[in-house]
Design an enzyme around this catalytic site. Structure first.
Site, PDB file in Angstrom:
ATOM      1  N   HIS A  82       0.852  -1.182   0.000  1.00  0.00           N
ATOM      2  CA  HIS A  82       0.000   0.000   0.000  1.00  0.00           C
ATOM      3  C   HIS A  82       0.887   1.231   0.000  1.00  0.00           C
ATOM      4  CE1 HIS A  82      -3.200   2.774   1.083  1.00  0.00           C
ATOM      5  NE2 HIS A  82      -4.008   1.827   0.630  1.00  0.00           N
TER       6      HIS A  82
ATOM      7  N   ASP B 182      -7.961  -5.704   0.279  1.00  0.00           N
ATOM      8  CA  ASP B 182      -8.417  -6.599  -0.786  1.00  0.00           C
ATOM      9  C   ASP B 182      -8.121  -8.063  -0.479  1.00  0.00           C
ATOM     10  OD1 ASP B 182      -9.427  -4.575  -2.362  1.00  0.00           O
ATOM     11  OD2 ASP B 182      -7.494  -4.196  -3.309  1.00  0.00           O
TER      12      ASP B 182
HETATM   13  N1  COA Z   1       3.953  -8.046  -4.069  1.00  0.00           N
HETATM   14  C1  COA Z   1       5.291  -8.108  -4.113  1.00  0.00           C
HETATM   15  N2  COA Z   1       6.106  -7.051  -3.980  1.00  0.00           N
HETATM   16  C2  COA Z   1       5.518  -5.862  -3.771  1.00  0.00           C
HETATM   17  C3  COA Z   1       4.115  -5.712  -3.694  1.00  0.00           C
HETATM   18  C4  COA Z   1       3.334  -6.859  -3.853  1.00  0.00           C
HETATM   19  N3  COA Z   1       2.004  -6.798  -3.808  1.00  0.00           N
HETATM   20  N4  COA Z   1       3.803  -4.429  -3.470  1.00  0.00           N
HETATM   21  C5  COA Z   1       4.977  -3.774  -3.417  1.00  0.00           C
HETATM   22  N5  COA Z   1       5.999  -4.634  -3.606  1.00  0.00           N
HETATM   23  C6  COA Z   1       7.442  -4.327  -3.601  1.00  0.00           C
HETATM   24  C7  COA Z   1       7.847  -3.735  -4.957  1.00  0.00           C
HETATM   25  O1  COA Z   1       8.208  -4.756  -5.863  1.00  0.00           O
HETATM   26  C8  COA Z   1       8.990  -2.866  -4.543  1.00  0.00           C
HETATM   27  O2  COA Z   1      10.090  -3.715  -4.268  1.00  0.00           O
HETATM   28  P1  COA Z   1      11.599  -3.278  -4.571  1.00  0.00           P
HETATM   29  O3  COA Z   1      11.809  -2.018  -3.760  1.00  0.00           O
HETATM   30  O4  COA Z   1      12.402  -4.441  -4.150  1.00  0.00           O
HETATM   31  O5  COA Z   1      11.641  -2.993  -6.048  1.00  0.00           O
HETATM   32  C9  COA Z   1       8.550  -2.290  -3.193  1.00  0.00           C
HETATM   33  O6  COA Z   1       7.659  -3.284  -2.663  1.00  0.00           O
HETATM   34  C10 COA Z   1       7.801  -0.961  -3.321  1.00  0.00           C
HETATM   35  O7  COA Z   1       6.686  -1.165  -4.190  1.00  0.00           O
HETATM   36  P2  COA Z   1       5.982  -0.048  -5.057  1.00  0.00           P
HETATM   37  O8  COA Z   1       5.096  -0.708  -6.057  1.00  0.00           O
HETATM   38  O9  COA Z   1       7.032   0.896  -5.585  1.00  0.00           O
HETATM   39  O10 COA Z   1       5.162   0.703  -3.939  1.00  0.00           O
HETATM   40  P3  COA Z   1       3.990   1.729  -4.180  1.00  0.00           P
HETATM   41  O11 COA Z   1       3.769   2.443  -2.914  1.00  0.00           O
HETATM   42  O12 COA Z   1       4.247   2.528  -5.405  1.00  0.00           O
HETATM   43  O13 COA Z   1       2.779   0.745  -4.567  1.00  0.00           O
HETATM   44  C11 COA Z   1       0.921  -0.625  -4.637  1.00  0.00           C
HETATM   45  C12 COA Z   1       1.688   0.458  -3.838  1.00  0.00           C
HETATM   46  C13 COA Z   1      -0.430  -0.848  -3.961  1.00  0.00           C
HETATM   47  C14 COA Z   1       0.701  -0.156  -6.082  1.00  0.00           C
HETATM   48  C15 COA Z   1       1.744  -1.944  -4.644  1.00  0.00           C
HETATM   49  O14 COA Z   1       2.001  -2.361  -3.322  1.00  0.00           O
HETATM   50  C16 COA Z   1       1.074  -3.034  -5.451  1.00  0.00           C
HETATM   51  O15 COA Z   1       1.235  -3.076  -6.682  1.00  0.00           O
HETATM   52  N6  COA Z   1       0.311  -3.968  -4.786  1.00  0.00           N
HETATM   53  C17 COA Z   1      -0.389  -5.007  -5.486  1.00  0.00           C
HETATM   54  C18 COA Z   1      -1.751  -4.509  -6.000  1.00  0.00           C
HETATM   55  C19 COA Z   1      -2.756  -4.310  -4.897  1.00  0.00           C
HETATM   56  O16 COA Z   1      -2.964  -5.168  -4.041  1.00  0.00           O
HETATM   57  N7  COA Z   1      -3.433  -3.153  -4.945  1.00  0.00           N
HETATM   58  C20 COA Z   1      -4.463  -2.798  -4.008  1.00  0.00           C
HETATM   59  C21 COA Z   1      -4.005  -1.648  -3.158  1.00  0.00           C
HETATM   60  S1  COA Z   1      -5.176  -1.312  -1.868  1.00  0.00           S
END
Ligand code: COA
Length: 367
Positions: free
Chosen positions: A259, A310
């Protein structure tokens, strides 16, 4: 000297990609913090889920105070009498290709369903009243099933019936608590999209349509429709741990985790986890809870990423007998009331949201 076509605006601020940790405006609707607190209009969201109805919480989010008895009566009646859709909208749904995704159908129908209200707040609530019916009828029309009639009960009981074909007040109450937790989440991607649209002074329906488009994405509301894809394949807790290890080794994301704000704990997920525990007991499906808890623990042990709402909401919906294609529309129907509050807040103190960009493309090319 400034290149032709490359503007160097005085006083411009370059902010982090994805607006990470950037405060873009003030809001009086909801707040979150990284320790895992979520507050709607001053009340903890998990307390509202435990102690208040969907209608009371929707009223609070929209109007800023808990309703008194006559306000809640009017509001609940309005939601009840406006839940239906007209025949021409049903015919439009019948013309849609049978492989249309339900969330796309919902977005299209919300953009054109006839509405009778004229004031912004009432238009928004009228859309909210119709979303359960549009989702249910849309699903059934796409599947060639008869639509459900004679809907009664509270908003959550009606919605639960429209999703499952069953009147079950116990199931509907589990469902209602999760609906309440989906309702509002300050400047998330779909709400921010809605506020950008509202800032152009477009109408509320158009702004909601934009928000629905943003909600669909798998990084946002679309995530909850992808969780059963792996959850139902688990056969043991060891398998659940291995699943996490394999995904992380391949650097793949696991939907339902992570998140932007909650880096340690999503309070909604922990509340939904307790709901899942209780539901799993009720439905004699305790192994599903064990697999989910094992995935959550492995994700935290190996990467310190918490489960989000979720993850546990989708698993609860499954045990409540709700089909997967409804998961994102359910999120949308509840979030509609948060979007509504943000539309009104944005237009009441408006400034066009129009950021700047730094050009990094080619310069000085001659024809
Ligand atoms: N599974 C595996 N790794 C994850 C992850 C997940 N669901 N969510 C984040 N990470 C990891 C990323 O790969 C990244 O790793 P790294 O630093 O080694 O490259 C790190 O955590 C930061 O992730 P990032 O996507 O840059 O964080 P963010 O704050 O931009 O993203 C989300 C937030 C929600 C977009 C992201 O956590 C995600 O894509 N989650 C899955 C989709 C989801 O469940 N969405 C509903 C949100 S309520």
């Amino acid at each position: 000297m400034e290149e032709i076509g490359v503007r160097m605006e005085q006083g411009a601020i370059e902010v982090p990609k994805g607006l990470d940790k950037v405060i873009v405006d003030r809001t009086g609707i909801a707040s979150t913090d990284s320790d895992g607190n979520l507050v709607y209009r001053g009340y903890r969201a998990v307390d509202l889920a435990e102690k208040r109805s969907f209608e009371q919480t929707a009223y609070l989010v929209m109007y800023g105070h808990l309703p008194d008895s006559s306000e809640i009566e009017d509001f609940s009646r309005f939601l009840m009498i406006n839940y239906g859709i007209d025949d021409s909208t049903e015919r439009i749904m019948q013309l849609m290709p049978k492989d249309t995704k339900l969330i796309d159908l919902l977005r299209s129908v919300v953009s054109l369903v006839p509405l009778k209200e004229k004031k912004d707040d009432k238009i928004l609530i009228e859309i909210g009243a119709k979303m359960p019916r549009i989702s249910s009828d849309g699903y059934r029309i796409l599947k060639g099933m008869p639509i459900l009639k004679d809907v009664q009960g509270s908003y959550a009981e009606r919605f639960y019936y429209l999703l499952t074909g069953n009147y079950d007040s116990v199931g509907a109450r589990y469902f209602e608590k999760i609906l309440i937790l989906y309702m509002e989440h300050e400047f998330n991607a779909s709400t921010f999209t809605l506020r950008v649209a509202a800032s152009t002074l477009t109408d509320p329906r158009a702004a909601v349509t934009a928000a629905l488009a943003a909600l669909k994405g798998p990084l946002h509301g679309g995530a909850n429709a992808e969780i059963l894809n792996y959850m139902l394949k688990m056969k043991s807790t060891d398998e659940a741990v291995k699943f996490v290890e394999d995904k992380l080794a391949k650097k793949e994301k696991i939907m339902g985790f992570g998140h932007r704000i909650y880096k340690k704990l999503d309070p909604r997920a922990q509340f939904a986890k307790e709901q899942l525990k209780s539901l799993a007991k009720l439905k004699d499906a305790e192994q599903l809870y064990d697999y989910a808890a094992a995935i959550e623990k492995a994700m935290w042990d190996k990467k310190q990423i918490p489960a989000n709402l979720d993850f546990y909401a989708a698993t609860c919906f499954y045990l409540l007998g709700i089909e997967e294609s409804f998961y994102t529309p359910i999120f949308a129907a509840s979030r509609l009331f948060g979007w509504g509050a943000h539309y009104i807040e944005q237009v009441s103190d408006n400034k066009l949201i129009r950021p700047d960009s730094k050009y990094v493309g080619p310069v000085g090319l001659e024809l």
